[in-house]
Scaffold this motif. Structure first.
Motif, mmCIF file in Angstrom:
data_model
loop_
_atom_site.group_PDB
_atom_site.id
_atom_site.type_symbol
_atom_site.label_atom_id
_atom_site.label_comp_id
_atom_site.label_asym_id
_atom_site.label_seq_id
_atom_site.Cartn_x
_atom_site.Cartn_y
_atom_site.Cartn_z
ATOM 1 N N TYR A 295 0.831 -1.207 0.000
ATOM 2 C CA TYR A 295 0.000 0.000 0.000
ATOM 3 C C TYR A 295 0.867 1.258 0.000
ATOM 4 N N GLY A 296 1.839 1.310 0.920
ATOM 5 C CA GLY A 296 2.756 2.457 0.964
ATOM 6 C C GLY A 296 3.444 2.691 -0.376
ATOM 7 N N ALA A 297 3.704 1.603 -1.108
ATOM 8 C CA ALA A 297 4.403 1.699 -2.394
ATOM 9 C C ALA A 297 3.554 2.356 -3.479
ATOM 10 N N PHE B 288 1.451 5.028 -2.963
ATOM 11 C CA PHE B 288 1.055 6.416 -2.683
ATOM 12 C C PHE B 288 1.709 7.417 -3.635
ATOM 13 N N TYR B 289 2.985 7.214 -3.932
ATOM 14 C CA TYR B 289 3.701 8.182 -4.777
ATOM 15 C C TYR B 289 3.135 8.213 -6.205
ATOM 16 N N PRO B 290 3.036 7.046 -6.880
ATOM 17 C CA PRO B 290 2.415 7.108 -8.218
ATOM 18 C C PRO B 290 0.968 7.586 -8.178
ATOM 19 N N ASN C 249 -0.187 9.835 -6.076
ATOM 20 C CA ASN C 249 -0.087 11.301 -5.968
ATOM 21 C C ASN C 249 0.151 11.939 -7.331
ATOM 22 N N TYR D 75 0.099 0.302 6.374
ATOM 23 C CA TYR D 75 0.424 0.544 4.976
ATOM 24 C C TYR D 75 1.921 0.591 4.676
ATOM 25 N N GLY D 76 2.732 0.212 5.645
ATOM 26 C CA GLY D 76 4.159 0.050 5.380
ATOM 27 C C GLY D 76 4.838 1.288 4.819
ATOM 28 N N GLN D 77 4.292 2.450 5.131
ATOM 29 C CA GLN D 77 4.929 3.675 4.637
ATOM 30 C C GLN D 77 6.119 3.977 5.555
ATOM 31 N N ARG E 95 9.945 8.124 -2.992
ATOM 32 C CA ARG E 95 9.200 7.024 -3.621
ATOM 33 C C ARG E 95 8.063 6.517 -2.732
ATOM 34 N N LEU E 96 8.233 6.696 -1.406
ATOM 35 C CA LEU E 96 7.191 6.256 -0.477
ATOM 36 C C LEU E 96 6.277 7.409 -0.063
ATOM 37 N N ALA E 97 6.358 8.531 -0.785
ATOM 38 C CA ALA E 97 5.495 9.692 -0.529
ATOM 39 C C ALA E 97 5.674 10.250 0.880
ATOM 40 N N PRO F 245 -1.588 8.593 1.843
ATOM 41 C CA PRO F 245 -0.354 8.978 2.522
ATOM 42 C C PRO F 245 -0.639 9.625 3.872
ATOM 43 N N VAL G 187 9.405 -0.430 -6.064
ATOM 44 C CA VAL G 187 10.148 0.292 -5.033
ATOM 45 C C VAL G 187 11.476 -0.391 -4.675
#
Lengths: 356, 356
Positions: free
Chosen positions: A201-203, A205-207, A209, B68-70, B104-106, B155, B192
């Motif tokens: 899930y965290g991976a 967020f950037y794309p 955004n 979410y592993g951010q 990359r992880l916002a 995020p 990632v």
């Protein structure tokens, strides 16, 4: 349901927080009900589940979940019917899936009786937090985190299984515009895409955004190898209506086996709508859109239920979906909610009632 | 180093724990030094860094990192030279990389002066925890976690940047046997893999456990698309010595840009050893092994420094590496450690001394 006896330790809250919550203006995932469950895995064994007042817990900064993302979760919902009875929707599926996710993340399996007895005890205690009425539910978040203290990059020898719950209205309030991924990926063959692993899930967020900055709400992920096949939306599986037929991608080691996805497939069949489960080529969808045959796109997920897609973009080509008189997305939502709120016969045995 | 003045808030420990630690029998990542740093990102801004006694902190069960592993991290080391002076090794690289991972992880970028002044303050306070002598170091773990409370899959709006440190001897005590991946994958194109994202590590434990059950210590990951190219080992980059030449894969969006990797490439060149940076075909390595031209394989990483590989397996073919009279892995380790312990001229300007 279980023959063996399990004693769950319960410590009740002194005074409920429920009066402080505005149930007509819920931000998703911001208000938690009075109680939560935690169960620790120590010395190779899951200990007695503890139900305690919802609140913060102490963690060492070296706790493994902070460093190595060894964590999985589930999303499920409880609904209240017009008679005031609470039902879980297909909880067996979530139970099986959290253990499937755990296996891939090298986390020990959680016992079935611990899972169900914890859920039932929790829902009996907090039944007032499940509000009746269309769109209302109690969102239930079981999750497991690695709790060993120490930054060596190896599986944890301690875990915590938790269940927290939060009252929920509809997750997405408005229809969404989506972007088909061309560069970024969600998961690889042989990876963890099929698991509800925290890191998946965290991976995203950037794309996502980047997509949002272009005016899109979500990304529809394509296969990492070729970006030619549409897979899922990260928090939702995706259905395409071409003519009078629904099309969705098969599950794989890259795609989550969504409970709402499989329920929609079944409900479509039960109601005479043809469903094709096959790899979904981007070009096929674009060609169908150009030919006027692409009637609808919608996402399915526990949090979102059914999320209607109004348009999409791929490689600079923008498409707007037509307005249909009879929308499959609405039909499917109705079929699903009729069961969830116990308004029709539950032919497939999906409801799991909670005794008062 | 910085012109602007930054006030770090410091709360010292009352009594050091250092007497309780057996520095001759350190389990990696199990003992933490007296102090740690944390710095919260709230309301769109990194607050004042806090240096406090190492210890547990409170987190809500809905804290986003659990779900979410951010989260991203770094690994770096401080070394003490024979004159008792402490040096960081190439900290600029770790600083740049943690922000690359964060992007990359916002996760918002961390300011450079906060990073360096925190490290310097922490290392001055805990300089007794950096032991002199070959193989000894203080392992430094900067990391960032998403701290917003709430399970909406978006995020986080709050983060915590932390630095914890632990005394370390050599990470891998014994040479390793490795398995070349055929089915499982570490990362996808567009994913990632190049970031030090928490989720990349948890995802490797299960396939590594399978490898261990077959008698191998580590997996060398291959590209997810074809499994024909050797990429990295998850916690180490990988070098192959064919004849008198070193071969290693180029970095990509799937491969971590290791600081030890780039240092070894530079040191090899400085010492007249040819290095080929090119995609490493599994077949080329197997053919070289069969022809007797594959002399060595070794891994490079901050924790491991240089880890010698004694044998590998791929598709049922087992290979044992020869014993060399002059081992590049030993040479490289010596070149590296001579700089790290400040025993030779630091031509490349890699040491960052900490003022006493």
């Amino acid at each position: 349901m279980e023959t063996q006896s399990l004693t769950i330790h319960v410590k009740k809250i002194e005074k409920s927080k429920i009066e402080q919550v505005d149930f007509n203006n819920l931000a998703f995932g911001k208000n938690y009900s009075d109680h939560m469950m935690y169960c620790d895995y120590i010395d190779g064994k899951w200990q007695t589940p503890q139900i305690v007042p919802y609140g913060p817990m102490e963690f060492s900064p070296s706790t493994k979940v902070f460093h190595y993302g060894q964590a999985v979760f589930e999303g499920m919902k409880a609904f209240k019917d017009d008679a005031g009875r609470v039902h879980l929707f297909r909880p067996e599926e979530n139970f099986k899936r959290i253990n499937k996710s755990s296996e891939r993340l090298a986390i020990p399996e959680f016992p079935k009786d611990y899972f169900f007895e914890s859920l039932e005890t929790l829902l009996k205690l907090d039944h007032e937090w499940v509000k009746p009425g269309q769109g209302n539910s109690l969102y239930i978040r079981p999750f497991v985190i690695a709790t060993e203290e120490g930054v060596a990059a190896a599986p944890s020898d301690a875990y915590r299984f938790m269940i927290i719950t939060c009252p929920s209205q509809a997750y997405y309030n408005k229809p969404v515009k989506v972007l088909f991924a061309e560069k970024y990926s969600r998961s690889a063959d042989g990876g963890v895409g099929y698991a509800k692993a925290a890191g998946n899930y965290g991976a995203q967020f950037y794309p996502t955004n980047i997509a949002k900055s272009k005016g899109y709400d979500q990304v529809i992920w394509t296969d990492a190898k070729t970006h030619q096949y549409l897979e899922e939306a990260g928090t939702m599986n995706i259905f395409f209506r071409i003519g009078d037929k629904l099309l969705t991608a098969p599950t794989s080691d890259r795609i989550l086996d969504g409970v709402t996805r499989k329920s929609v497939i079944q409900l479509a069949k039960d109601n005479g709508i043809e469903v094709e489960v096959a790899p979904v080529e981007v070009e096929r969808i674009k060609n169908a859109a150009k030919a006027g045959e692409l009637k609808e796109i919608f996402g399915t997920g526990t949090a979102a239920t059914i999320a209607k897609v109004t348009g999409f973009e791929h490689a600079g080509d923008e498409f707007t979906l037509p307005k249909m008189e009879v929308e499959y997305s609405e039909l499917m939502k109705k079929y699903l909610q009729d069961i969830q709120y116990n308004r029709v016969e539950d032919k497939n045995n999906w409801l799991h009632p909670i005794e008062k």
